[in-house]
Design an enzyme around this catalytic site. Structure first.
Site, PDB file in Angstrom:
ATOM      1  N   MET A  32       1.851 -42.114  -7.367  1.00 43.66           N
ATOM      2  CA  MET A  32       2.217 -41.538  -5.932  1.00 43.66           C
ATOM      3  C   MET A  32       1.694 -42.816  -5.431  1.00 43.66           C
ATOM      4  O   MET A  32       2.016 -42.122  -4.161  1.00 43.66           O
ATOM      5  CB  MET A  32       0.573 -40.748  -6.311  1.00 43.66           C
ATOM      6  CG  MET A  32       0.635 -39.303  -4.653  1.00 43.66           C
ATOM      7  SD  MET A  32      -1.040 -38.488  -4.704  1.00 43.66           S
ATOM      8  CE  MET A  32      -0.434 -37.799  -5.838  1.00 43.66           C
ATOM      9  N   LYS A  58      17.242 -34.673  14.558  1.00 44.15           N
ATOM     10  CA  LYS A  58      16.877 -33.218  14.354  1.00 44.15           C
ATOM     11  C   LYS A  58      15.675 -33.915  12.900  1.00 44.15           C
ATOM     12  O   LYS A  58      16.361 -34.742  12.965  1.00 44.15           O
ATOM     13  CB  LYS A  58      17.449 -32.291  13.642  1.00 44.15           C
ATOM     14  CG  LYS A  58      18.731 -32.374  12.599  1.00 44.15           C
ATOM     15  CD  LYS A  58      19.691 -31.837  12.030  1.00 44.15           C
ATOM     16  CE  LYS A  58      20.225 -32.381  10.861  1.00 44.15           C
ATOM     17  NZ  LYS A  58      21.240 -30.822  10.530  1.00 44.15           N
ATOM     18  N   TYR A 106       3.440 -44.265 -16.756  1.00 48.38           N
ATOM     19  CA  TYR A 106       2.778 -43.303 -17.189  1.00 48.38           C
ATOM     20  C   TYR A 106       3.932 -42.507 -18.497  1.00 48.38           C
ATOM     21  O   TYR A 106       5.378 -43.140 -17.814  1.00 48.38           O
ATOM     22  CB  TYR A 106       3.129 -41.520 -15.973  1.00 48.38           C
ATOM     23  CG  TYR A 106       2.026 -42.288 -15.409  1.00 48.38           C
ATOM     24  CD1 TYR A 106       1.232 -41.740 -15.123  1.00 48.38           C
ATOM     25  CD2 TYR A 106       2.358 -41.800 -13.345  1.00 48.38           C
ATOM     26  CE1 TYR A 106      -0.319 -41.328 -15.170  1.00 48.38           C
ATOM     27  CE2 TYR A 106       1.909 -41.942 -12.843  1.00 48.38           C
ATOM     28  CZ  TYR A 106      -0.485 -41.746 -13.246  1.00 48.38           C
ATOM     29  OH  TYR A 106      -1.250 -41.315 -12.742  1.00 48.38           O
ATOM     30  N   ARG A 147      28.470 -20.523   5.806  1.00 44.54           N
ATOM     31  CA  ARG A 147      26.895 -20.740   5.857  1.00 44.54           C
ATOM     32  C   ARG A 147      26.041 -19.857   6.827  1.00 44.54           C
ATOM     33  O   ARG A 147      25.154 -18.678   7.195  1.00 44.54           O
ATOM     34  CB  ARG A 147      26.622 -21.738   6.037  1.00 44.54           C
ATOM     35  CG  ARG A 147      24.547 -22.526   6.162  1.00 44.54           C
ATOM     36  CD  ARG A 147      24.229 -24.260   5.946  1.00 44.54           C
ATOM     37  NE  ARG A 147      24.992 -24.788   7.376  1.00 44.54           N
ATOM     38  CZ  ARG A 147      24.803 -25.602   7.254  1.00 44.54           C
ATOM     39  NH1 ARG A 147      24.322 -26.748   6.358  1.00 44.54           N
ATOM     40  NH2 ARG A 147      25.049 -26.050   8.145  1.00 44.54           N
TER      41      ARG A 147
END
Length: 376
Positions: A299, A34, A251, A131
């Site tokens: 990024m 998956k 940053y 669940r």
């Protein structure tokens, strides 16, 4: 060409599947592919394993249809089941095994044409995960309703704490599940990757090998197993600069040099799948030396303090994680789930597949919009 790429060793995935089978020699073992095979490429992984496995497992129908479109013919279990009666009919025509987890899905069986037989029907039981799944009390009625629609009925449950061996919850779930099984011709499925490594399997079980296929154990103190990490997330140094003590990098200026430092810039960032929240100090492998991440992940780039990493030059190889720097180590440094690291690698870096020796029967093609390369 930008050097950031993901190399997938298909031979390692094959070897890891064989290890899973050795752990449960009396069971049949699904290969769980998956989420695009946990970021490794669902189609290419399925092609590498198809000759070895009795069946695959994915999360939902669309993932199965992608494999069918690529020529995969082995049965495919839909772990989440189906979301409407139309999907159930589509799953049957595509030779998918369907996991049902609620009475509303059992009602969809009545909408099928008379004498329809599903190639495989699984019933999910909630033994404590809370669940999805039928309650323990609902098991007999669910089995009675489902049995006429298939010649292969499997009753399954999912352990909530299989990767925490000191917790009693798994033993409690197993006991509750087994004690509520009715009489009848069916098989069972309990073990995921953690369960396969910790729990004795029975002869009528289906194992669900997932995370371990890709080279890692989900256990905090795993047994000694010959698991081989299949993914190498790699790049190369694109720039080097000297930073004086007291200057900041990246940053927000959150990383400040405590000494005169040498900073290497790597063309890989969160758009490629390197986690944006990775902490300063996260290890990066450059020329075989561990060096700490310095500053925030951008990024498209990260910066690394290579002051103590020996001689570093532009173009030197970088491993973000892989056989020499396990994804589990990178994850642990940041309190991440290592599953998330692997599955979040984006489609942006090219996938390069190392073929196993028996790979003459298939070649790479365009998968998920990316032109994948295959190398021997």
């Amino acid at each position: 060409m930008r050097p950031t790429r993901v190399e997938i060793d298909l031979s390692a995935i094959q070897s890891n599947y064989r290890t899973a089978c050795l752990l449960a020699p009396r069971s049949r073992n699904l290969a769980v592919i998956k989420a695009n095979a946990y970021g490794h490429g669902g189609v290419m992984t399925a092609r590498a394993l198809e000759s070895q496995v009795p069946a695959f497992a994915v999360a939902f129908l669309e993932e199965a249809l992608e494999l069918r479109a690529a020529g995969i013919t082995k049965p495919i279990l839909l772990l989440e089941g189906v979301f409407n009666a139309g999907d159930l009919r589509e799953a049957i025509t595509r030779d998918c095994w369907v996991m049902l987890h609620g009475t509303h899905q059992l009602d969809w069986l009545d909408l099928l044409p008379a004498k329809t037989k599903l190639p495989g029907l699984w019933l999910k039981v909630d033994s404590g995960m809370h669940r999805l799944g039928f309650t323990l009390a609902e098991i007999p009625a669910a089995c009675a309703k489902a049995a006429p629609y298939t010649d292969r009925l499997v009753i399954a449950t999912h352990f909530a704490s299989a990767d925490e061996p000191d917790k009693p919850q798994t033993r409690q779930q197993e006991s509750q599940f087994l004690s509520h099984l009715p009489d009848g011709p069916f098989e069972i499925s309990l073990n995921n990757s953690a369960g396969l490594q910790l729990r004795q399997s029975r002869g009528d079980e289906w194992g669900r090998a997932g995370f371990m296929l890709y080279g890692y154990s989900p256990l905090p103190a795993p047994p000694a197993l010959p698991l081989e990490p299949a993914m190498t997330f790699k790049s190369a140094v694109m720039a080097i600069r000297r930073v004086a003590a007291g200057e900041t990098v990246g940053y927000g200026g959150v990383w400040q040099a405590q000494r005169d430092s040498l900073i290497a810039t790597i063309p890989c960032g969160y758009a490629d799948g390197y986690p944006q929240t990775a902490r300063a100090g996260t290890p990066i492998l450059i020329n075989g030396h561990r060096a700490p991440l310095a500053g925030r992940v951008s990024m498209d780039m990260i910066t690394v303090d290579v002051t103590d990493a020996g001689t570093v030059k532009i173009g030197d190889p970088v491993q973000l994680w892989g056989p020499d720097l396990p994804a589990t180590e990178v994850a642990a440094h940041n309190n991440y789930n290592p599953y998330e690291l692997l599955t979040r690698v984006s489609a942006r870096p090219q996938r390069v597949y190392r073929q196993p020796p028996d790979a003459q029967s298939y070649k790479s093609d365009t998968v998920r919009g990316e032109e994948d390369a295959v190398i021997s």
